[in-house]
Scaffold this motif. Sequence first.
Motif, PDB file in Angstrom:
ATOM      1  N   SER A 197       2.348  -7.926  10.311  1.00 29.34           N
ATOM      2  CA  SER A 197       1.937  -7.600  11.672  1.00 29.34           C
ATOM      3  C   SER A 197       1.153  -6.282  11.678  1.00 29.34           C
ATOM      4  N   HIS A 198       0.584  -5.961  12.828  1.00 28.91           N
ATOM      5  CA  HIS A 198      -0.135  -4.698  12.977  1.00 28.91           C
ATOM      6  C   HIS A 198       0.812  -3.523  12.752  1.00 28.91           C
ATOM      7  N   ASP A 199       2.023  -3.601  13.308  1.00 27.63           N
ATOM      8  CA  ASP A 199       3.010  -2.531  13.111  1.00 27.63           C
ATOM      9  C   ASP A 199       3.388  -2.384  11.635  1.00 27.63           C
ATOM     10  N   ASP A 200       3.508  -3.520  10.936  1.00 25.09           N
ATOM     11  CA  ASP A 200       3.806  -3.469   9.506  1.00 25.09           C
ATOM     12  C   ASP A 200       2.673  -2.778   8.744  1.00 25.09           C
ATOM     13  N   LEU A 201       1.440  -3.112   9.090  1.00 32.55           N
ATOM     14  CA  LEU A 201       0.289  -2.500   8.435  1.00 32.55           C
ATOM     15  C   LEU A 201       0.295  -0.984   8.637  1.00 32.55           C
ATOM     16  N   ILE A 202       0.530  -0.533   9.867  1.00 33.63           N
ATOM     17  CA  ILE A 202       0.556   0.906  10.163  1.00 33.63           C
ATOM     18  C   ILE A 202       1.644   1.581   9.334  1.00 33.63           C
ATOM     19  N   ALA A 203       2.831   0.995   9.314  1.00 35.49           N
ATOM     20  CA  ALA A 203       3.948   1.577   8.553  1.00 35.49           C
ATOM     21  C   ALA A 203       3.612   1.654   7.066  1.00 35.49           C
ATOM     22  N   MET A 204       2.993   0.596   6.541  1.00 34.92           N
ATOM     23  CA  MET A 204       2.646   0.605   5.113  1.00 34.92           C
ATOM     24  C   MET A 204       1.550   1.623   4.814  1.00 34.92           C
ATOM     25  N   LEU A 205       0.562   1.742   5.683  1.00 34.68           N
ATOM     26  CA  LEU A 205      -0.487   2.741   5.479  1.00 34.68           C
ATOM     27  C   LEU A 205       0.100   4.149   5.504  1.00 34.68           C
ATOM     28  N   ARG A 206       1.040   4.380   6.390  1.00 34.93           N
ATOM     29  CA  ARG A 206       1.691   5.704   6.439  1.00 34.93           C
ATOM     30  C   ARG A 206       2.478   5.965   5.158  1.00 34.93           C
ATOM     31  N   THR A 207       3.127   4.940   4.652  1.00 38.22           N
ATOM     32  CA  THR A 207       3.861   5.092   3.393  1.00 38.22           C
ATOM     33  C   THR A 207       2.895   5.361   2.252  1.00 38.22           C
ATOM     34  N   VAL A 208       1.790   4.637   2.226  1.00 39.07           N
ATOM     35  CA  VAL A 208       0.782   4.862   1.189  1.00 39.07           C
ATOM     36  C   VAL A 208       0.260   6.295   1.278  1.00 39.07           C
ATOM     37  N   GLY A 209       0.141   6.834   2.484  1.00 37.66           N
ATOM     38  CA  GLY A 209      -0.307   8.214   2.655  1.00 37.66           C
ATOM     39  C   GLY A 209       0.702   9.221   2.169  1.00 37.66           C
ATOM     40  N   SER A 210       1.976   8.956   2.401  1.00 35.24           N
ATOM     41  CA  SER A 210       2.997   9.922   1.976  1.00 35.24           C
ATOM     42  C   SER A 210       3.319   9.801   0.498  1.00 35.24           C
ATOM     43  N   PHE A 211       3.139   8.636  -0.079  1.00 33.77           N
ATOM     44  CA  PHE A 211       3.448   8.397  -1.492  1.00 33.77           C
ATOM     45  C   PHE A 211       2.737   9.396  -2.408  1.00 33.77           C
ATOM     46  N   PRO A 212       1.406   9.524  -2.353  1.00 30.47           N
ATOM     47  CA  PRO A 212       0.755  10.504  -3.238  1.00 30.47           C
ATOM     48  C   PRO A 212       1.093  11.951  -2.867  1.00 30.47           C
ATOM     49  N   PHE A 213       1.324  12.212  -1.581  1.00 33.93           N
ATOM     50  CA  PHE A 213       1.677  13.568  -1.155  1.00 33.93           C
ATOM     51  C   PHE A 213       3.009  13.992  -1.769  1.00 33.93           C
ATOM     52  N   TRP A 214       4.016  13.138  -1.659  1.00 34.96           N
ATOM     53  CA  TRP A 214       5.325  13.468  -2.223  1.00 34.96           C
ATOM     54  C   TRP A 214       5.208  13.679  -3.727  1.00 34.96           C
ATOM     55  N   ARG A 215       4.393  12.853  -4.379  1.00 34.27           N
ATOM     56  CA  ARG A 215       4.220  12.985  -5.837  1.00 34.27           C
ATOM     57  C   ARG A 215       3.513  14.293  -6.179  1.00 34.27           C
ATOM     58  N   MET A 216       2.512  14.677  -5.389  1.00 32.47           N
ATOM     59  CA  MET A 216       1.807  15.935  -5.649  1.00 32.47           C
ATOM     60  C   MET A 216       2.730  17.131  -5.463  1.00 32.47           C
ATOM     61  N   VAL A 217       3.488  17.121  -4.388  1.00 30.83           N
ATOM     62  CA  VAL A 217       4.409  18.229  -4.123  1.00 30.83           C
ATOM     63  C   VAL A 217       5.411  18.361  -5.267  1.00 30.83           C
ATOM     64  N   CYS A 218       5.918  17.239  -5.746  1.00 34.03           N
ATOM     65  CA  CYS A 218       6.917  17.247  -6.823  1.00 34.03           C
ATOM     66  C   CYS A 218       6.291  17.299  -8.211  1.00 34.03           C
TER      67      CYS A 218
END
Length: 190
Positions: free
Chosen positions: A55-76
């Motif tokens: 769904s559209h909501d699923d897409l938004i949630a996944m895009l947000r996760t994709v955005g945080s995934f590299p950020f969390w990895r960079m911070v750590c």
Amino acid sequence: MRGNAEAFVQITRGTLESKESRLALAGIAAPRLLVMNPLIMAMLEDYAEGAWVCSHDDLIAMLRTVGSFPFWRMVCNVASNSLNKFIPSLIKRLRETGKSGGNYREAFEAILLSESGRAWRIPVDKEFEQVLIRRHSCSCPSFYMLAKLENSHHSKDERDFSAGTYTIGHDMPRNALNQPEWMAMLGDDH
């Protein structure tokens, strides 16, 4: 090929249909990890196939996760060189889930969470918190982090910081630790 080209245009020009999806995509561009583009393109292409995939909501949630995934990895300080091997296998597993009628978003989140201990893992909350507390703020992707913090206070009307009209001078004054007020506010672990 056409589907990939259309998805790439959506990524690079921010032409997704809703404000939420454009903001989620802008969040992904902030860490500037091009290795994530094939995953984003696959998600957009699969979403275009219809709601049976996600769904559209699923897409938004996944895009947000994709955005945080590299950020969390960079911070750590988790290296990103292994992602070029992980992303294609992730796409393949997601598409198999979609074709078999499984929940695309749940599969995406389960795959990311199941990769602990692997080179492409997402850091757990405790690790992220500890690194964020102890790491020098100039070495963290500050702009991304501060934009996310700002938008957490405006969840119904998020601001788009990707236009490049905002800059960050300092997270706190350079001489903050020379001022008793700042030291008192920051506490014993200043």
